[in-house]
Design an enzyme around this catalytic site. Structure first.
Site, PDB file in Angstrom:
ATOM      1  N   ARG A 163      32.555  56.789  32.870  1.00 34.29           N
ATOM      2  CA  ARG A 163      32.012  57.323  34.119  1.00 34.29           C
ATOM      3  C   ARG A 163      30.682  56.683  34.494  1.00 34.29           C
ATOM      4  O   ARG A 163      29.779  56.556  33.660  1.00 34.29           O
ATOM      5  CB  ARG A 163      31.811  58.837  34.006  1.00 34.29           C
ATOM      6  CG  ARG A 163      31.194  59.445  35.279  1.00 34.29           C
ATOM      7  CD  ARG A 163      30.970  60.930  35.141  1.00 34.29           C
ATOM      8  NE  ARG A 163      32.241  61.602  34.947  1.00 34.29           N
ATOM      9  CZ  ARG A 163      32.382  62.726  34.242  1.00 34.29           C
ATOM     10  NH1 ARG A 163      31.343  63.270  33.661  1.00 34.29           N
ATOM     11  NH2 ARG A 163      33.565  63.272  34.125  1.00 34.29           N
ATOM     12  N   CYS A 209      13.482  73.898  30.496  1.00 39.82           N
ATOM     13  CA  CYS A 209      14.261  73.673  29.271  1.00 39.82           C
ATOM     14  C   CYS A 209      13.313  73.489  28.092  1.00 39.82           C
ATOM     15  O   CYS A 209      12.334  72.745  28.185  1.00 39.82           O
ATOM     16  CB  CYS A 209      15.138  72.445  29.432  1.00 39.82           C
ATOM     17  SG  CYS A 209      16.156  72.102  27.973  1.00 39.82           S
ATOM     18  N   CYS A 227      13.266  66.133  25.703  1.00 45.77           N
ATOM     19  CA  CYS A 227      13.851  64.819  26.004  1.00 45.77           C
ATOM     20  C   CYS A 227      12.926  64.036  26.939  1.00 45.77           C
ATOM     21  O   CYS A 227      12.600  64.502  28.033  1.00 45.77           O
ATOM     22  CB  CYS A 227      15.218  64.996  26.647  1.00 45.77           C
ATOM     23  SG  CYS A 227      16.338  66.091  25.724  1.00 45.77           S
ATOM     24  N   CYS A 230      33.447  65.318  26.495  1.00 44.27           N
ATOM     25  CA  CYS A 230      32.774  64.398  27.412  1.00 44.27           C
ATOM     26  C   CYS A 230      31.446  64.044  26.756  1.00 44.27           C
ATOM     27  O   CYS A 230      30.570  64.904  26.611  1.00 44.27           O
ATOM     28  CB  CYS A 230      32.565  65.077  28.762  1.00 44.27           C
ATOM     29  SG  CYS A 230      31.608  64.101  29.942  1.00 44.27           S
ATOM     30  N   CYS A 248      13.749  63.488  30.789  1.00 41.47           N
ATOM     31  CA  CYS A 248      14.286  64.575  31.601  1.00 41.47           C
ATOM     32  C   CYS A 248      13.230  65.326  32.404  1.00 41.47           C
ATOM     33  O   CYS A 248      12.236  65.812  31.850  1.00 41.47           O
ATOM     34  CB  CYS A 248      15.034  65.561  30.700  1.00 41.47           C
ATOM     35  SG  CYS A 248      15.917  66.814  31.659  1.00 41.47           S
ATOM     36  N   CYS A 298      34.323  71.534  33.845  1.00 42.95           N
ATOM     37  CA  CYS A 298      33.469  70.924  32.825  1.00 42.95           C
ATOM     38  C   CYS A 298      32.139  71.663  32.830  1.00 42.95           C
ATOM     39  O   CYS A 298      31.675  72.103  33.891  1.00 42.95           O
ATOM     40  CB  CYS A 298      33.256  69.440  33.120  1.00 42.95           C
ATOM     41  SG  CYS A 298      32.170  68.588  31.926  1.00 42.95           S
ATOM     42  N   CYS A 353      31.787  70.050  37.567  1.00 49.07           N
ATOM     43  CA  CYS A 353      30.959  70.128  36.366  1.00 49.07           C
ATOM     44  C   CYS A 353      29.744  71.009  36.642  1.00 49.07           C
ATOM     45  O   CYS A 353      29.089  70.865  37.672  1.00 49.07           O
ATOM     46  CB  CYS A 353      30.499  68.736  35.946  1.00 49.07           C
ATOM     47  SG  CYS A 353      31.861  67.566  35.724  1.00 49.07           S
TER      48      CYS A 353
END
Length: 329
Positions: free
Chosen positions: A260, A53, A57, A188, A60, A128, A97
């Protein structure tokens, strides 16, 4: 309790400052006004494209900026995704998801994700996706294909955000949420606690979420899973009680949203999970793995549900028609 999207930071901070028993009582009272207190919405999460990616972040393992043990994987074949969705449905999940480690989906990726939405939806599951930033056109096409929810977390407060992520802005995230909402999909959006932030940052995150024009229908609250090789790999864990207090405050602020339990749940004791449910959490990810981090063991979840007298919420075949609007009276 009246639904509001005009909460102030001082009001939210005052909730955090309540004695723990008082906070839990208030959260459980609010929860019972809007939900079956013993029903849990169960989701399963699958990484359909893993690693490399371009975002940076700090938490991550999928970021190309970090040196972790993660082995990148290209897009999973549609047939494999559908097998996983069927297995999730057969083990009691109501929502499937799908996540891809992209900054944003490219045009070449759209036929793939649109087909996945249609096929998973046809199985009777809520759908999702989390694919990074979306344009308004992409959001509209996903909605037309039948996508029920789009996940795009704010992660942390506006003030703390630049300490964690530098390759996209906080307002970029809000723009994507706006596109999702305008398309008619459900939102979400939540965040991660334990990123080295202060309590005021946790107040700030919940303030951003609870003052959106419409509350997110689903609010995942992750506890950081520190991954070796990331800048936050050595971060001490936030005390679980602080995470539970964050869940309770979220329940009070957003009474009709599903709250959640996401990353970090695998390290909780049964008693700590029971406290989280008492605080108003009524959704979780089921299965041994999230995108790239471990999740609570499924057989343990089954035993916990039986011990606590919890039951799974059934899938709603058309969430757009049947889900409660998070700001409806």
């Amino acid at each position: 309790m009246m639904l509001r999207n005009d909460w102030t930071r001082d009001e939210i901070a005052a909730l955090f400052d309540l004695p723990f028993n008082d906070l839990m009582f208030q959260a459980q009272t609010v929860h019972r006004q809007h939900f079956d207190a013993n029903a849990i919405q169960v989701s399963t999460l699958l990484s359909i494209k893993t690693g490399n990616c371009p975002e940076d972040c700090d938490y991550c393992s999928q970021s190309a900026h970090h040196q972790t043990a993660l082995v990148p994987e290209k897009k999973i074949a549609i047939e494999k995704v559908l097998e996983a969705a069927k297995a999730a449905r057969d083990t009691g999940a109501s929502r499937f998801c799908m996540g891809a480690a992209w900054r944003n989906p490219h045009e070449r990726d759209m036929p793939y994700v649109l087909e996945l939405v249609k096929e998973v939806k046809a199985m009777g599951l809520e759908t999702c996706m989390t694919l990074g930033m979306l344009s308004s056109n992409q959001a509209e096409r996903l909605a037309e294909a039948g996508l029920d929810y789009y996940n795009h977390n704010l992660d942390t407060s506006r003030e703390h955000y630049a300490h964690i992520i530098r390759t996209r802005t906080f307002d970029d995230r809000l723009d994507t949420l706006s596109h999702v909402r305008a398309s008619g999909m459900k939102v979400c959006s939540g965040g991660i606690v334990g990123l080295g932030e202060s309590r005021q940052d946790r107040v700030g995150l919940l303030h951003e979420l609870s003052t959106l024009p419409l509350h997110p229908e689903s609010v995942p609250l992750n506890l950081l899973v520190a991954v070796e090789g990331t800048p936050l790999g050595d971060t001490p864990q936030l005390p679980v009680i602080e995470w539970i207090k964050t869940i309770a405050v979220a329940r009070i602020l957003m009474p009709k949203s599903y709250v959640r339990l996401s990353a970090g749940r695998e390290g909780l004791t049964d008693s700590e999970q029971a406290l989280a449910f008492l605080a108003g959490a009524n959704s979780l990810f089921y299965g041994e793995k999230l995108l790239t981090t471990p999740n609570a063991d499924s057989s343990r979840d089954d035993r916990l549900f039986e011990t606590l007298g919890l039951h799974r919420e059934a899938a709603r075949v058309d969430v757009k028609l049947t889900a409660l609007d998070a700001m409806s009276a």
